[in-house]
Motif scaffolding. Structure first.
Motif, mmCIF file in Angstrom:
data_model
loop_
_atom_site.group_PDB
_atom_site.id
_atom_site.type_symbol
_atom_site.label_atom_id
_atom_site.label_comp_id
_atom_site.label_asym_id
_atom_site.label_seq_id
_atom_site.Cartn_x
_atom_site.Cartn_y
_atom_site.Cartn_z
ATOM 1 N N LEU B 31 -16.158 8.375 -10.413
ATOM 2 C CA LEU B 31 -14.794 8.035 -10.833
ATOM 3 C C LEU B 31 -13.761 8.871 -10.090
ATOM 4 O O LEU B 31 -12.716 8.367 -9.671
ATOM 5 C CB LEU B 31 -14.623 8.275 -12.330
ATOM 6 C CG LEU B 31 -14.888 7.096 -13.241
ATOM 7 C CD1 LEU B 31 -14.385 7.392 -14.639
ATOM 8 C CD2 LEU B 31 -14.206 5.834 -12.735
ATOM 9 N N SER B 32 -14.068 10.157 -9.920
ATOM 10 C CA SER B 32 -13.103 11.018 -9.237
ATOM 11 C C SER B 32 -12.948 10.582 -7.784
ATOM 12 O O SER B 32 -11.883 10.741 -7.198
ATOM 13 C CB SER B 32 -13.505 12.484 -9.328
ATOM 14 O OG SER B 32 -14.675 12.685 -8.579
ATOM 15 N N GLU B 33 -14.005 10.014 -7.193
ATOM 16 C CA GLU B 33 -13.891 9.513 -5.817
ATOM 17 C C GLU B 33 -13.070 8.231 -5.754
ATOM 18 O O GLU B 33 -12.551 7.882 -4.692
ATOM 19 C CB GLU B 33 -15.284 9.270 -5.230
ATOM 20 C CG GLU B 33 -16.001 10.547 -4.850
ATOM 21 C CD GLU B 33 -17.484 10.334 -4.602
ATOM 22 O OE1 GLU B 33 -17.898 9.191 -4.381
ATOM 23 O OE2 GLU B 33 -18.223 11.326 -4.654
ATOM 24 N N CYS B 34 -12.976 7.539 -6.871
ATOM 25 C CA CYS B 34 -12.184 6.291 -6.891
ATOM 26 C C CYS B 34 -10.687 6.575 -6.897
ATOM 27 O O CYS B 34 -9.896 5.754 -6.417
ATOM 28 C CB CYS B 34 -12.514 5.472 -8.138
ATOM 29 S SG CYS B 34 -14.105 4.677 -8.061
ATOM 30 N N THR B 35 -10.305 7.739 -7.433
ATOM 31 C CA THR B 35 -8.874 8.019 -7.595
ATOM 32 C C THR B 35 -8.113 7.985 -6.275
ATOM 33 O O THR B 35 -7.086 7.291 -6.177
ATOM 34 C CB THR B 35 -8.664 9.368 -8.313
ATOM 35 O OG1 THR B 35 -9.475 9.397 -9.471
ATOM 36 C CG2 THR B 35 -7.220 9.571 -8.691
ATOM 37 N N PRO B 36 -8.557 8.713 -5.233
ATOM 38 C CA PRO B 36 -7.798 8.636 -3.980
ATOM 39 C C PRO B 36 -7.817 7.233 -3.368
ATOM 40 O O PRO B 36 -6.840 6.821 -2.731
ATOM 41 C CB PRO B 36 -8.499 9.642 -3.056
ATOM 42 C CG PRO B 36 -9.791 9.940 -3.669
ATOM 43 C CD PRO B 36 -9.698 9.659 -5.107
ATOM 44 N N LEU B 37 -8.902 6.493 -3.594
ATOM 45 C CA LEU B 37 -8.966 5.124 -3.055
ATOM 46 C C LEU B 37 -7.916 4.240 -3.729
ATOM 47 O O LEU B 37 -7.240 3.451 -3.072
ATOM 48 C CB LEU B 37 -10.362 4.535 -3.267
ATOM 49 C CG LEU B 37 -11.474 5.156 -2.436
ATOM 50 C CD1 LEU B 37 -12.835 4.651 -2.880
ATOM 51 C CD2 LEU B 37 -11.286 4.852 -0.961
ATOM 52 N N ASP B 80 -8.366 -4.304 2.647
ATOM 53 C CA ASP B 80 -9.741 -4.823 2.546
ATOM 54 C C ASP B 80 -10.760 -3.706 2.660
ATOM 55 O O ASP B 80 -11.758 -3.682 1.940
ATOM 56 C CB ASP B 80 -10.005 -5.809 3.694
ATOM 57 C CG ASP B 80 -9.741 -7.241 3.267
ATOM 58 O OD1 ASP B 80 -9.619 -8.105 4.140
ATOM 59 O OD2 ASP B 80 -9.673 -7.468 2.042
ATOM 60 N N THR B 81 -10.496 -2.795 3.596
ATOM 61 C CA THR B 81 -11.414 -1.662 3.798
ATOM 62 C C THR B 81 -11.495 -0.818 2.527
ATOM 63 O O THR B 81 -12.581 -0.436 2.085
ATOM 64 C CB THR B 81 -10.947 -0.793 4.972
ATOM 65 O OG1 THR B 81 -10.694 -1.635 6.084
ATOM 66 C CG2 THR B 81 -11.971 0.250 5.341
ATOM 67 N N VAL B 82 -10.315 -0.542 1.951
ATOM 68 C CA VAL B 82 -10.285 0.272 0.728
ATOM 69 C C VAL B 82 -11.006 -0.451 -0.404
ATOM 70 O O VAL B 82 -11.799 0.155 -1.139
ATOM 71 C CB VAL B 82 -8.828 0.590 0.323
ATOM 72 C CG1 VAL B 82 -8.777 1.258 -1.034
ATOM 73 C CG2 VAL B 82 -8.172 1.475 1.362
#
Lengths: 212, 202
Positions: B31-37, B80-82
């Motif tokens: 989840l924490s990796e999703c935040t910057p995305l 799209d990449t994100v």
């Protein structure tokens, strides 16, 4: 009739001297120039962002001044404005410097392209219009290698033109939407589409810089 | 007979809580990796919005006639990449949810198989260091439900990002953040605390 072993040995020799060596070096040059370009692009983006922020801060403080007309103007206001202008000029000149470096990269790219064109001309002279029978590397003929160079050069050249326009307009732009568009243009480089980078990768693959 | 069934059940419960502890960490990390995305996505949406608001032909950029189309393409390509990376994270979250579900289902099934040899008293008996079987099963089921719900909500949000609706893209980071209520998985952390003595005994 050359056996397959002889052909690959010939190719190895070709890679040491002559046209193939030059083309291989050119491909390496393209890659290195692109890496330097990308680095400058990132630096330029930071500076462009600073310019926008400075502009926004200035226009906010000007707006504030308009509202505060009765109250005694803070003594530091003119000083702050002057400092703000100096910072803005400083950032603009930094961005100008970045573009100068990018222009130097373009000159080098032009040299690579000219060298590629020269190799193509030489081949036509040596082998006639059809060029070499056997490709120098895996499958591309020299004309295709030349076309790849041309595509790369055109893309970077157009992008540089865009960046020049952005530099001229960035500090004078009124609306925040347009500022955002300028920043987007700088960062995302619309005239260097993903295909361009793929062509460069293909060039590196073809000339043996990347393993297949 | 009751004793051996209880022992087996206890062992299964220990394994389940160990699994839950690991999965909780993995979930939080993903989840924490999703935040910057999500941040990047919001950023790109903002840029697309700005591009839509600007009439390029009225600006100095009019000298580049195909600029708008090319910039829009680049921005959508970046989006799209994100989204691709976010979908990878979602796949991972799904695997975490499934791992917890399977573990909990396994231990519940074991309980079902042995419930004839376990009377009510045994099941609700607790000590200072060992919670009751009933409590532990309940905590595991709560955890399972929590991850199922969380995943479903997040997956639904991701589904809405498919379309070309710019406003949905713009609101995505905020909506994603709102799914993360503070202390949402506190009950799992509490349960793990409560079983900590149980985990090291036996």
């Amino acid at each position: 009739m050359e056996g397959p072993q002889m052909r690959s040995a010939n190719r190895k020799l070709c890679a040491v001297t002559g046209s193939a060596r030059k083309i291989k070096d050119n491909a390496a040059d393209w890659h290195n120039l692109k890496v330097r370009w990308d680095k400058l692009n990132d630096e330029g983006f930071q500076i462009a962002g600073n310019i926008i922020n400075l502009k926004l801060n200035r226009s906010q403080s000007e707006l504030h001044q308009q509202w505060v007309d009765e109250a005694p103007a803070p003594q530091s206001a003119p000083w702050q404005q002057a400092a703000g202008t100096a910072d803005l000029l400083n950032e603009c000149s930094k961005l100008h410097h970045i573009l100068e470096k990018m222009a130097i990269i373009m000159v080098k790219m032009q040299r690579v392209m000219a060298s590629q064109r020269g190799i193509l001309d030489l081949e036509e002279f040596q082998f006639g219009r059809g060029g070499r029978k056997v490709p120098l590397f895996h499958s591309w003929n020299t004309k295709q290698l030349d076309e790849a160079s041309q595509i790369l050069f055109d893309a970077f050249s157009k992008e540089l033109q865009l960046k020049h326009s952005i530099l001229q307009e960035l500090a004078h732009t009124a609306t925040s939407d347009l500022c955002m568009v300028y920043l987007s243009c700088w960062l995302h480089e619309p005239f260097i589409p993903p295909q361009t980078r793929l062509i460069l990768e293909a060039l590196l693959l073809e000339t043996g810089h990347r393993p297949i | 007979m009751s004793k051996s069934a209880l022992l087996t059940l206890h062992q299964a419960l220990r394994r389940s809580f160990q699994c839950l502890e690991n999965k909780q960490k993995e979930w939080k990390s993903a989840l924490s990796e999703c935040t910057p995305l999500m941040g990047s996505l919001g950023n790109l949406a903002e840029q697309l919005r700005a591009l839509s608001n600007v009439q390029i032909s009225n600006t100095p950029l009019r000298d580049f006639p195909d600029l708008e189309e090319k910039l829009r393409f680049k921005l959508l390509h970046a989006a799209d990449t994100v989204l691709g990376k976010l979908n990878e994270k979602m796949t991972f979250l799904q695997s975490v949810r499934d791992a917890v579900s399977n573990q909990v289902a396994g231990v519940i099934q074991l309980y079902e198989q042995n419930k004839d040899s376990l009377d009510l008293l045994t099941v609700i008996e607790r000590s200072a260091t060992i919670p009751s079987v009933a409590d532990m099963l309940e905590w595991l089921q709560d955890a399972d439900r929590h991850y199922r719900q969380q995943f479903l909500r997040r997956k639904t949000l991701m589904q809405t990002l498919r379309g070309d609706d710019l406003s949905l893209l713009e609101s995505a980071p905020k909506r994603w953040k709102s799914l993360e209520t503070a202390g949402a998985d506190d009950h799992i952390t509490d349960a793990l605390c409560k079983v900590s003595f149980f985990m090291v005994s036996g």
